[in-house]
Scaffold this motif. Structure first.
Motif, mmCIF file in Angstrom:
data_model
loop_
_atom_site.group_PDB
_atom_site.id
_atom_site.type_symbol
_atom_site.label_atom_id
_atom_site.label_comp_id
_atom_site.label_asym_id
_atom_site.label_seq_id
_atom_site.Cartn_x
_atom_site.Cartn_y
_atom_site.Cartn_z
ATOM 1 N N GLU B 4 26.352 49.922 26.793
ATOM 2 C CA GLU B 4 26.835 49.029 27.833
ATOM 3 C C GLU B 4 26.209 49.350 29.190
ATOM 4 O O GLU B 4 25.985 48.479 30.001
ATOM 5 N N LYS B 5 25.926 50.620 29.404
ATOM 6 C CA LYS B 5 25.349 51.046 30.665
ATOM 7 C C LYS B 5 23.979 50.427 30.904
ATOM 8 O O LYS B 5 23.535 50.288 32.039
ATOM 9 N N ILE B 7 23.097 47.433 30.146
ATOM 10 C CA ILE B 7 23.140 45.999 30.468
ATOM 11 C C ILE B 7 23.122 45.832 31.983
ATOM 12 O O ILE B 7 23.977 46.391 32.674
ATOM 13 N N PRO B 8 22.136 45.105 32.502
ATOM 14 C CA PRO B 8 22.074 44.970 33.959
ATOM 15 C C PRO B 8 23.257 44.176 34.485
ATOM 16 O O PRO B 8 23.702 43.217 33.865
ATOM 17 N N ARG B 9 23.788 44.626 35.612
ATOM 18 C CA ARG B 9 24.976 44.014 36.197
ATOM 19 C C ARG B 9 24.619 43.292 37.487
ATOM 20 O O ARG B 9 23.752 43.719 38.224
ATOM 21 N N ARG B 10 25.395 42.259 37.747
ATOM 22 C CA ARG B 10 25.266 41.570 39.028
ATOM 23 C C ARG B 10 25.627 42.536 40.170
ATOM 24 O O ARG B 10 26.654 43.211 40.078
ATOM 25 N N PHE B 83 19.246 42.455 36.817
ATOM 26 C CA PHE B 83 20.227 41.442 36.424
ATOM 27 C C PHE B 83 19.652 40.039 36.598
ATOM 28 O O PHE B 83 19.718 39.206 35.683
ATOM 29 N N GLU B 128 33.598 33.985 38.178
ATOM 30 C CA GLU B 128 33.076 35.011 37.278
ATOM 31 C C GLU B 128 33.882 36.272 37.560
ATOM 32 O O GLU B 128 33.788 36.844 38.640
ATOM 33 N N HIS B 130 35.385 39.997 37.628
ATOM 34 C CA HIS B 130 35.007 41.407 37.577
ATOM 35 C C HIS B 130 36.264 42.241 37.805
ATOM 36 O O HIS B 130 37.338 41.697 38.059
ATOM 37 N N GLU B 131 36.098 43.552 37.742
ATOM 38 C CA GLU B 131 37.258 44.438 37.807
ATOM 39 C C GLU B 131 38.033 44.288 39.124
ATOM 40 O O GLU B 131 39.233 44.106 39.125
#
Lengths: 398, 141
Positions: B4-5, B7-10, B83, B128, B130-131
């Motif tokens: 998971e790390k 995967i590029p994040r926004r 991302f 979208e 997010h946390e």
């Protein structure tokens, strides 16, 4: 013209020739070498310099840093930093400081190794989220530098029917001039441009799209480079080696997103009238237009805002090769050194606008306009489609 | 989790930035907030601690319906951030919300951004999640 203030003039210039220093020199080396050459060009020495103007490429507290690096103790320190327009501001401030008697010889320098550092400018460049509130609202979108300008182009097309072919005229004209400038050709060669030659409108619109509607050949390059400009009082200028290039007027302005605002009109609509008004000249009298060409749309919008044509009419106005140096009866020649599109763009191109304007008014350009008497240098710093600074300077010869 | 790390994040905003913190707090409630000056009725956006017309501090927060019009846009074909590189081609747009604020965002829910976006197009907010916050994206109405 008789009432024009002619208190300060560009007396020395130098453009650092290399566009790819291959990591062998630093921005400070480029600034120093350029300072030395520009002072030689003027017939002055570093000991004559009593005003220092710096946009921060000398590092933190750059007015102090660059004074120590050069080994001088100037009376005036100006570290205005407004991106690519910084040098138009520096020229305006130097003229003001000289007219006020605060200094006699002002030195502007610039050095950048953007290419060697793989610093993203032209087709690259991205913002990221930062602590400032404005960035905090933009950074998540992935808006690139190109797309910021492309959004101006799209709205211009929507409002006024401007076409990609019309925008391409700007790329074609600057490449036409670049091909006559050996340093630009050597630069494009060093940067491994493919197919270095004069271009056509078809070449431009058939190049790949980077961010709709802007194509690759509508985007500036990413080079190394730098330069220096020496500005002196009328008294000092009289004894310099070259004919003075007088600073006749200037204007400054800011532009930023406004609810319900017009993205196609830039801060140049404010800085231009100030500069032309102070100089007592009109756009129709200008022989040389040194206009910040980060992208094709930048030039189109700025030409309109500076008053060369009405807002929205720029597309039709630039058609038919009108901006070439060998069409003097059709209005000003654009970016006769080849511009940021085809000569150099190390990040903050404003100093080259002053340098090439001075070359033209001295008769030293590789695309010389016969009898050029008046030039405008207009820098755009920041991003045209969001927040930017405008600096306009009108220059003239005796 | 190790995968998971990768995967590029926004890139996300700083929810603690003082001027814009109330805006981002609102996104957690699904609210697209903007400010209006109680003294001179000026709409203020991006969020600030003062009115951009009178410098007054009497700003109140309001909630947009989330509908607006594309003022201008670009389709990004070349990006460097991991991302966004994974998202090309994608559209960035200035959107005029019906209540007045002009906001920058991305357009979603469009099969082919090269042909599916136009100036004047009506759009609505599309969160979208997010946390710590939600990102206000926009899709065609």
């Amino acid at each position: 013209m008789a009432t024009q203030a002619r208190a300060a003039a560009i007396v020395g210039i130098h453009e650092y020739p290399s566009r790819d220093v291959e990591g062998a020199v630093t921005p400070l080396h480029i600034k120093t070498e350029s300072a030395l050459r520009a002072l030689e060009d003027a017939g002055l020495t570093i000991a004559d310099v009593d005003g220092i103007y710096d946009a921060g490429d000398g590092g933190m507290m750059s007015g102090l840093a660059i004074s120590e690096y050069f080994g001088i103790k100037p009376n005036v320190i100006d570290t205005t930093m407004v991106g690519g327009s910084s040098y138009e501001y520096h020229a305006a401030h130097a003229a003001r400081d000289i007219a006020a008697g605060k200094c006699r010889v002002a030195l502007l320098t610039y050095g950048s190794t953007a290419h060697s550092n793989a610093f993203a400018i032209g087709v690259g460049g991205r913002g990221g989220p930062a602590a400032a509130p404005w960035d905090n609202m933009d950074g998540f979108t992935g808006m690139t530098l190109v797309s910021n300008y492309a959004m101006v182009a799209h709205r211009h097309m929507y409002e006024y029917g401007t076409t990609s072919e019309q925008l391409a005229e700007i790329s074609v004209a600057t490449r036409y001039h670049a091909m006559r400038n050996p340093e630009a050709v050597a630069g494009m060669t060093a940067l491994e441009f493919m197919d270095i030659r004069e271009t056509t409108i078809e070449d431009v619109v058939n190049s790949r799209i980077i961010a709709d509607p802007l194509h690759l050949l509508e985007c500036c390059m990413i080079s190394d480079g730098g330069g220096a400009v020496v500005i002196a009082s009328a008294e000092v200028a009289r004894d310099c080696k070259k004919a003075p290039v007088w600073l006749l007027g200037s204007g400054e302005a800011t532009g930023y997103p406004e609810n319900g605002g017009d993205i196609t009109t830039s801060a140049a609509a404010q800085s231009g009238p100030s500069a032309f008004g102070e100089a007592g000249v009109t756009p129709s009298e200008i022989d040389i237009a040194m206009i910040y060409d980060s992208f094709s749309i930048t030039v189109l919008a700025l030409l309109e805002d500076l008053g060369f044509c009405k807002k929205g009419e720029g597309g039709a106005w630039v058609e038919g090769g009108r901006l070439r140096f060998d069409r003097p009866n059709d209005g000003p020649a654009l970016n006769t050194d080849g511009g940021g599109l085809s000569s150099n763009h190390p990040g903050m191109r404003g100093i080259f606008l002053l340098i090439e304007a001075a070359r033209q008014l001295r008769g030293e350009s590789t695309s010389q306009v016969d009898g050029a008497k008046l030039a405008v240098a207009h820098g755009n710093g920041g991003m045209l489609g969001s927040r930017h600074c405008a600096g306009t300077v009108i220059l003239g010869k005796d | 989790m190790a995968d998971e790390k990768k995967i590029p994040r926004r890139p996300l905003p700083n929810v603690k930035e003082p001027d814009t913190a109330p805006f981002w707090a609102g996104t957690r409630e699904g609210e697209l907030r903007y400010q209006r000056c109680d003294d001179c009725e000026t709409i203020v956006f991006y969020p600030r601690h003062h009115c951009t017309n009178c410098l007054g501090r009497n700003l109140s927060w309001h909630v947009s319906k989330g509908e607006g019009t594309v003022y201008t846009y670009s389709v990004i074909r070349q990006a460097y951030h991991p991302f966004f590189r994974s998202k090309v081609p994608f559209a960035v747009a200035w959107i005029d919300l019906d209540e007045g604020p002009r906001v920058l965002s991305n357009l979603t829910g469009i099969e082919d951004p090269s042909n599916g976006v136009s100036i004047g197009q009506r759009v609505t907010v599309d969160w979208e999640e997010h946390e710590e916050l939600s990102i206000p994206l926009f899709r065609p109405l």
